[in-house]
Design an enzyme around this catalytic site. Structure first.
Site, PDB file in Angstrom:
ATOM      1  N   MET A 186      24.496   9.014   2.138  1.00 35.13           N
ATOM      2  CA  MET A 186      24.339  10.262   2.765  1.00 35.13           C
ATOM      3  C   MET A 186      24.665   9.998   4.305  1.00 35.13           C
ATOM      4  O   MET A 186      25.183  10.959   5.020  1.00 35.13           O
ATOM      5  CB  MET A 186      22.776  10.639   2.749  1.00 35.13           C
ATOM      6  CG  MET A 186      22.808  12.363   3.357  1.00 35.13           C
ATOM      7  SD  MET A 186      23.878  13.329   2.554  1.00 35.13           S
ATOM      8  CE  MET A 186      22.963  13.978   0.891  1.00 35.13           C
ATOM      9  N   LYS A 214     -17.471  -0.743   5.925  1.00 34.29           N
ATOM     10  CA  LYS A 214     -18.088  -1.785   5.041  1.00 34.29           C
ATOM     11  C   LYS A 214     -19.322  -1.538   4.830  1.00 34.29           C
ATOM     12  O   LYS A 214     -19.964  -1.723   3.716  1.00 34.29           O
ATOM     13  CB  LYS A 214     -17.501  -3.194   5.411  1.00 34.29           C
ATOM     14  CG  LYS A 214     -17.719  -4.041   4.195  1.00 34.29           C
ATOM     15  CD  LYS A 214     -17.106  -5.564   4.706  1.00 34.29           C
ATOM     16  CE  LYS A 214     -17.244  -6.365   3.462  1.00 34.29           C
ATOM     17  NZ  LYS A 214     -16.649  -7.853   3.501  1.00 34.29           N
ATOM     18  N   GLU A 255       0.796  -1.301   0.153  1.00 39.58           N
ATOM     19  CA  GLU A 255       0.017   0.067  -0.092  1.00 39.58           C
ATOM     20  C   GLU A 255       0.712   1.417  -0.167  1.00 39.58           C
ATOM     21  O   GLU A 255       0.152   2.353  -0.617  1.00 39.58           O
ATOM     22  CB  GLU A 255      -1.079   0.092   1.181  1.00 39.58           C
ATOM     23  CG  GLU A 255      -2.020  -0.957   0.937  1.00 39.58           C
ATOM     24  CD  GLU A 255      -2.077  -2.349   1.698  1.00 39.58           C
ATOM     25  OE1 GLU A 255      -0.607  -2.392   1.738  1.00 39.58           O
ATOM     26  OE2 GLU A 255      -2.862  -3.237   1.815  1.00 39.58           O
ATOM     27  N   PHE A 280     -11.483  -7.295  13.700  1.00 33.01           N
ATOM     28  CA  PHE A 280     -10.391  -7.733  12.682  1.00 33.01           C
ATOM     29  C   PHE A 280      -9.902  -6.673  11.851  1.00 33.01           C
ATOM     30  O   PHE A 280     -10.842  -6.294  11.114  1.00 33.01           O
ATOM     31  CB  PHE A 280     -10.719  -9.167  11.907  1.00 33.01           C
ATOM     32  CG  PHE A 280      -9.793  -9.611  10.951  1.00 33.01           C
ATOM     33  CD1 PHE A 280      -8.545  -9.858  11.382  1.00 33.01           C
ATOM     34  CD2 PHE A 280     -10.080  -9.700   9.815  1.00 33.01           C
ATOM     35  CE1 PHE A 280      -7.582 -10.317  10.709  1.00 33.01           C
ATOM     36  CE2 PHE A 280      -9.042 -10.005   8.720  1.00 33.01           C
ATOM     37  CZ  PHE A 280      -7.920 -10.427   9.219  1.00 33.01           C
ATOM     38  N   GLN A 281      -8.815  -6.355  11.636  1.00 34.31           N
ATOM     39  CA  GLN A 281      -8.341  -5.292  10.539  1.00 34.31           C
ATOM     40  C   GLN A 281      -9.040  -3.953  10.965  1.00 34.31           C
ATOM     41  O   GLN A 281      -9.210  -3.245   9.971  1.00 34.31           O
ATOM     42  CB  GLN A 281      -8.638  -5.794   9.384  1.00 34.31           C
ATOM     43  CG  GLN A 281      -7.535  -7.004   9.013  1.00 34.31           C
ATOM     44  CD  GLN A 281      -7.335  -7.187   7.328  1.00 34.31           C
ATOM     45  OE1 GLN A 281      -8.442  -6.927   6.726  1.00 34.31           O
ATOM     46  NE2 GLN A 281      -6.074  -7.787   7.155  1.00 34.31           N
TER      47      GLN A 281
END
Lengths: 564, 163
Positions: A477, A162, A50, A112-113
């Site tokens: 760097m 949802k 993502e 969940f999630q």
């Protein structure tokens, strides 16, 4: 006719003319993915993580000026997207991120999630929304696009549970959007602009300093006109490169920590500073107490909170850069004031002395590949016309110094947040938006590994990006700072156990080339850009100990550069 | 310098945390904060007290104005204004202290709003320094609990925080 919330989301994106939706499916967004499946107007780009979805949308936005759009699921989908959202926020990139959420009844239940996406993203978005009713989806998305793209742009998150995507209601594209609490200023204050023009024309040692705001505000043309009309020297920040043609004589190069000697010296000695769409970032100012000690400062910015935040200015002008510059040009044209030609001649003579130092010179006789040389050749072979994305570190600074950008929106990098892993996914967004353009991702062997899984996405969508890896086996760097400031204690900055990049990219179905000798650099680049329909990854084995110069150490002023 | 910043805020969930989050993220302090809905149900009014140099206060007001949920704000301390705070104090009130605490409460124009055999609960409103002074006079008795609302404020006369 009633549509489901999911169908409304997709219809809305169609009506907003969204070309690409960068995303990754998951439980909470399954209804939306089902609605996407049933249409072909909005093209979904399946990334492999993502974070890459947000960077790709970001690259798309930076190179086109249109908002990037992202769809991710709840929980880890949202948290993985956060780095990319914060990247876009720091560089003021217009983006709309739709995150799935667990069903309304489960919110707060540690489902969940489940994650509080609105809470987690709050400090790194311009605004965010939780949609609680299917009837609000269209209007909320309308507001999200409006907020993301107007004023000082930025990312907006819309979190949709949802069950809301399953509920139904009638859909109509909301033609208008009004928000009593959000009305960005566009036109600058006329009196202030008049005073600023007077001060500009009165300058003996003027300097124009411009940032990403000129690019975001499409003010490049007006900037070029104004700068040429005045004949003043100009410098761009890292975010502002390309707003003024780098090959023009009036351009002094980038300023700041790794800016050119002439740009930083001219800043330091200026008596009048004209700051346009720039925010006086600490990487630009060095020690603010020593910053532009003799200068009166004019500052044009669309965001009032950027003005006098780090450095107190004399004439603030809040407004859209392009509108203000056009008004300035009109005032100069209609007025009798002229720049002081005598003073300007002396000033330029001084600047040319600084420029003659040639601060970007490097050892061209070395037997190892110098990274600067790769960038110079990249510039030549692409005729300065490529879109160049970068990751973060030495290679980013060398790209900014040695690739001379003549056009805005060609230089795509994470300036504010400094996000390693940005370059490759950003290049995907750029290449999708400009299928026929040359797109190069300049990276290092450290950065590329932070989003290397996207090589699969590039394969799936046939994106012929050229990945230019400057492989010095160090986090360069970090190593440079350790050399200068930590007595060469190279703590964890060496990259051991590197993969065989050629084999790796071949495994992903692309072309890999390794180059170890300076004499082979040009040929390899020509071969890579000759392969117009393939992604080519060139692993340049470069000088391990090369540093980025000039450099301003922390706490120093702009005139206190380490040169070599 | 102490400043009282009064904000008209969209009455939406999350609006308050945007304001509070801004202060913690940017390292500004909040001395007190009160918020409640106004006569217009879609708006809340939030009053906060903060301290900082002129530059910091300027940044605070600019950053607050940038929040999409902030409709309008005013720095009350820039003009003539009235500030009030509500305080409830529960004190141990036995024997001789019963009369003494009642007398002090009267002097400060407070009200005793709950009485038991051993306690008084006193209600008092006023500017913060008046409430501080009252608490100081109570040092002779035992304070069981103190609840303060934080500052509310309004500007004097025609001036105000109007839409």
């Amino acid at each position: 006719m009633e549509l489901t919330g999911a169908e409304i989301v997709v219809r809305y994106l169609q009506d907003e003319s969204v070309e690409f939706l960068f995303g990754y499916p998951g439980g909470a967004v399954l209804h939306i993915y089902d609605a996407l499946y049933k249409q072909d107007k909005v093209k979904h780009i399946l990334v492999r993580h993502e974070q890459a979805a947000t960077h790709a949308a970001d690259g798309y936005a930076r190179s086109t000026g249109k908002p990037g759009v992202v769809l991710v699921t709840s929980g880890p989908g949202a948290t993985n997207a956060v780095t990319g959202i914060a990247t876009a926020y720091m560089d003021s990139i217009p983006m709309v991120v739709i995150t799935g959420q667990v069903p309304t009844a489960l919110i707060g239940n540690d489902a969940f999630q489940e994650v509080d996406a609105v809470g987690i993203t709050r400090p790194c978005v311009k605004h965010n929304f939780l949609v609680k009713d299917v009837k609000d989806i269209a209007q909320t998305l309308r507001k999200a696009f409006y907020i993301a793209t107007t004023g000082r742009p930025g990312p907006v998150v819309v979190d949709i549970p949802k069950d809301i995507t399953a509920a139904k209601c009638a859909y109509q594209y909301p033609e208008t959007v009004t928000m009593r609490s959000y009305n960005p200023t566009v036109k600058g204050h006329t009196g202030q602009i008049r005073r600023a023009v007077e001060m500009m024309l009165d300058a003996k040692r003027p300097m124009i300093y411009t940032g990403g705001g000129v690019i975001l505000g499409n003010g490049s043309e007006s900037l070029v006109q104004l700068t040429r009309t005045l004949g003043y020297p100009i410098t761009n920040t890292l975010m502002g490169l390309g707003a003024y043609p780098a090959t023009d004589r009036q351009f002094l190069g980038m300023l700041g920590m790794h800016g050119t000697y002439e740009a930083n010296m001219a800043m330091h000695h200026a008596d009048t500073l004209i700051a346009i769409g720039a925010r006086f970032d600490d990487r630009v100012t060095g020690n603010v107490k020593k910053f532009c000690p003799d200068a009166r400062i004019i500052h044009i910015d669309i965001d009032p909170s950027s003005i006098s935040k780090n450095v107190k200015v004399d004439i603030p002008i809040v407004g859209s850069v392009d509108a203000v510059l056009k008004e300035m040009l009109r005032l100069i044209k209609d007025g009798d004031g002229k720049p002081d030609a005598g003073a300007l001649k002396q000033w330029w003579a001084q600047i040319e002395e600084w420029r003659a130092l040639n601060c970007l010179k490097y050892d061209t006789t070395a037997e190892v590949i110098k990274p600067q040389y790769v960038l110079e050749k990249l510039y030549e072979i692409t005729n300065g016309n490529a879109f160049v994305t970068s990751d973060v570190g030495q290679h980013q600074m060398w790209s900014a110094q040695y690739y001379k950008f003549d056009l805005p929106r060609r230089w795509i990098n994470s300036g504010g947040l400094g996000t390693m892993g940005f370059g490759l996914p950003a290049a995907m967004g750029v290449q999708l938006a400009h299928p026929d353009a040359q797109v190069a991702c300049v990276t290092g062997e450290g950065s590329i590994q932070m989003c290397i899984q996207e090589l699969a996405t590039c394969k799936q969508y046939k994106l012929p990006i050229k990945v230019i890896t400057l492989n010095n086996r160090y986090l360069g760097m970090v190593r440079q700072w350790q050399e200068f400031f930590y007595d060469r204690r190279y703590s964890n900055s060496y990259m051991d156990s590197l993969p065989d990049f050629v084999k790796l990219v071949e495994a992903y179905g692309h072309v890999g080339i390794q180059v170890t000798k300076p004499g082979d650099v040009e040929g390899a680049l020509r071969e890579a850009f000759g392969q117009k329909d393939r992604l080519v990854f060139i692993d340049f084995i470069t000088d391990q100990k090369e540093n980025v110069y000039p450099m301003i150490p922390a706490g120093a002023g702009l005139n206190e550069m380490i040169l070599v | 310098m102490r400043h009282i910043i009064s904000i008209l805020l969209e009455n939406e969930s999350g609006a308050l945390s945007r304001v509070a989050g801004l202060f913690s993220a940017r390292g500004y302090n909040i001395e007190s904060l009160t918020v409640a809905v106004t006569e217009e149900p879609s708006l809340s009014r939030l009053t906060l007290v903060t301290r900082g140099s002129d530059e910091i206060i300027e940044q605070i007001t600019k950053q607050l104005n940038k929040l999409v949920d902030v409709v309008k704000l005013i720095d009350l301390t820039e003009g003539e204004h009235i500030e009030r705070e509500l305080m409830l104090v529960k004190v141990r009130a036995v024997n001789g202290m019963r009369e003494e605490v009642k007398r002090l409460t009267d002097i400060f124009r407070g009200k005793i709003i709950d009485v038991t055999e051993s306690t008084y609960t006193i209600e008092m409103t006023g500017a913060g320094d008046k409430l501080d002074a009252f608490l100081k006079t109570l040092t002779g008795s035992t304070i069981l609990e103190t609840v303060r609302s934080g500052v509310s404020g309004i500007s004097r006369g025609e001036k105000g925080l109007l839409l």
